[in-house]
Scaffold this active site. Structure first.
Site, PDB file in Angstrom:
ATOM      1  N   GLU C  47       5.710  -6.376   2.721  1.00 38.56           N
ATOM      2  CA  GLU C  47       6.081  -5.378   2.190  1.00 38.56           C
ATOM      3  C   GLU C  47       7.090  -6.581   1.226  1.00 38.56           C
ATOM      4  OE1 GLU C  47       4.495  -1.619   3.742  1.00 38.56           O
ATOM      5  OE2 GLU C  47       6.642  -1.726   4.147  1.00 38.56           O
ATOM      6  N   CYS C  56      -1.371  -6.877   0.593  1.00 40.41           N
ATOM      7  CA  CYS C  56      -1.948  -6.461   2.173  1.00 40.41           C
ATOM      8  C   CYS C  56      -2.329  -7.320   2.353  1.00 40.41           C
ATOM      9  CB  CYS C  56      -2.849  -6.123   0.893  1.00 40.41           C
ATOM     10  SG  CYS C  56      -2.738  -4.283  -0.073  1.00 40.41           S
ATOM     11  N   GLU C  58      -5.576  -8.059   2.818  1.00 42.34           N
ATOM     12  CA  GLU C  58      -6.634  -9.249   3.056  1.00 42.34           C
ATOM     13  C   GLU C  58      -6.239  -9.733   1.693  1.00 42.34           C
ATOM     14  OE1 GLU C  58      -5.754  -5.424   3.305  1.00 42.34           O
ATOM     15  OE2 GLU C  58      -7.535  -4.367   3.690  1.00 42.34           O
ATOM     16  N   CYS C  90      -7.557  -5.144  -3.266  1.00 41.92           N
ATOM     17  CA  CYS C  90      -7.731  -6.046  -2.892  1.00 41.92           C
ATOM     18  C   CYS C  90      -9.836  -6.669  -2.753  1.00 41.92           C
ATOM     19  CB  CYS C  90      -7.700  -5.480  -0.878  1.00 41.92           C
ATOM     20  SG  CYS C  90      -6.492  -5.810  -0.411  1.00 41.92           S
TER      21      CYS C  90
END
Lengths: 134, 134, 134, 134
Positions: C47, C56, C58, C90
């Site tokens: 983040e 993310c 992924e 993603c």
């Protein structure tokens, strides 16, 4: 309101497309987002020399609508040369404000269109409540 | 136009801030972007359950301005509780349409403000011409 | 290779999750991406104070795999506390390198899992060839 | 460790650049990020048909390093054809893990380089503590 004229919404998206800033891809996109209030919010893609900072037309329209105080959406029309569907990121940003029932009208430059619900385009979506459960 | 009233622009940004959608951070941001035409474009931050799909207020304002056909900017005002500066992504998105001379007015909720040029906030910036040289 | 052990891939994703940097959401995610070569690439969410710059797990796994020269994928496992599916962004990034047939294994912290194909999660996807047609 | 060989780090970034996935811009970028542990993490740019889902080499390197448990950085080298500096988004992602003192070495394909501190590239940066104050 829940009724709307699809052809009108597509025409507005085509108008928005004319203001696209796409010097890198030359791929221009326009979007017209119909809010619960009946107001329509336009957006176009805005690219950036750092490609990852580009925004799609659909998201631009959502950001504008939120900025004007709208929070619920009925439908979005998206116009491109070849009628491509919204990318996954745009589907997710629409999902933030919708239960999946809104319509997504995808049209090409010749006016041919297809209609989806958001739920059809983003099945098994992660939703705001998921994060709170985490 | 090149003259403008900073306090007025800050007041508009503060107004835009009220429409921020920030359920995850609770950190609301408003921006008011003054175009060469004299028109002001507002934006607020719009967060997403997938944090990376969030947009800042400054970028939302730029996307809106471009969508309305504006291409050159004089100044942007940004209002937050504590007066933070724009993030690097927003600086880069502003840079796409500016030579660095535009003003960036950063204000807190008490109205205290600082003024930068974009060039001060993003020195040695990558610019559109760089990509074409690549 | 096309066969793989789902439980093993989920276990690797759970391990990757331990290195998540999620000070803002406290929502940690781990991903394990199986390439055609048989090698597995791990990723976690990272983040940022500017939420929109977050990535993310992924996508982090995809970026790593590409950086190591892998270009085709068999499956990805994603582990979170409550077993949420990948976000739309993603899904789109996975789509860039896949025809939709890869498996997406979504697991929660108790090891309960569901399996999708990418095509199930991103129907009617925009694909690289679409842009070239534009 | 705080000492390092700049030429070696640039050479690693040039190597990483060879694995860039840049079918849309043809602009390939490689990055090599030196962690406090002494380990180097490589990244390349990974573009997407939805341009806004592209990632830069610098961020890819950061995401990989975090995924391997590194949290502090000494320097990053970035190699492109023409030696452009990192975009604002990458500067912000580096800032998340640094006080501004890390070195950013920018090199072109002929090996000509310039060196900045991160603070020089992202003055008056928004930092993690700013959000908590908000």
């Amino acid at each position: 309101m829940t009724d709307y004229n699809r052809a009108d919404l597509v025409a507005l998206a085509a108008e928005a497309r004319q203001r696209a800033y796409a010097p890198y891809s030359q791929f221009t996109v326009g979007a017209a987002l119909l809010g619960r209030s009946g107001k329509v919010y336009l957006g176009c893609n805005v690219e950036n020399v750092s490609y990852g900072l580009s925004v799609c037309a659909e998201r631009a329209a959502v950001f504008r609508a939120i900025g004007e105080g709208e929070r619920e959406f009925i439908a979005i029309a998206v116009v491109t040369e070849n009628g491509v569907t919204p990318c996954g990121a745009c589907r997710q940003v629409l999902q933030e404000f919708n239960d999946g029932s809104m319509e997504v009208v995808v049209a090409d430059a010749q006016g041919r269109s297809r209609v989806y619900t958001l739920a059809e385009l983003l099945p098994a979506a992660v939703i705001p409540a998921d994060l709170k459960q985490g």
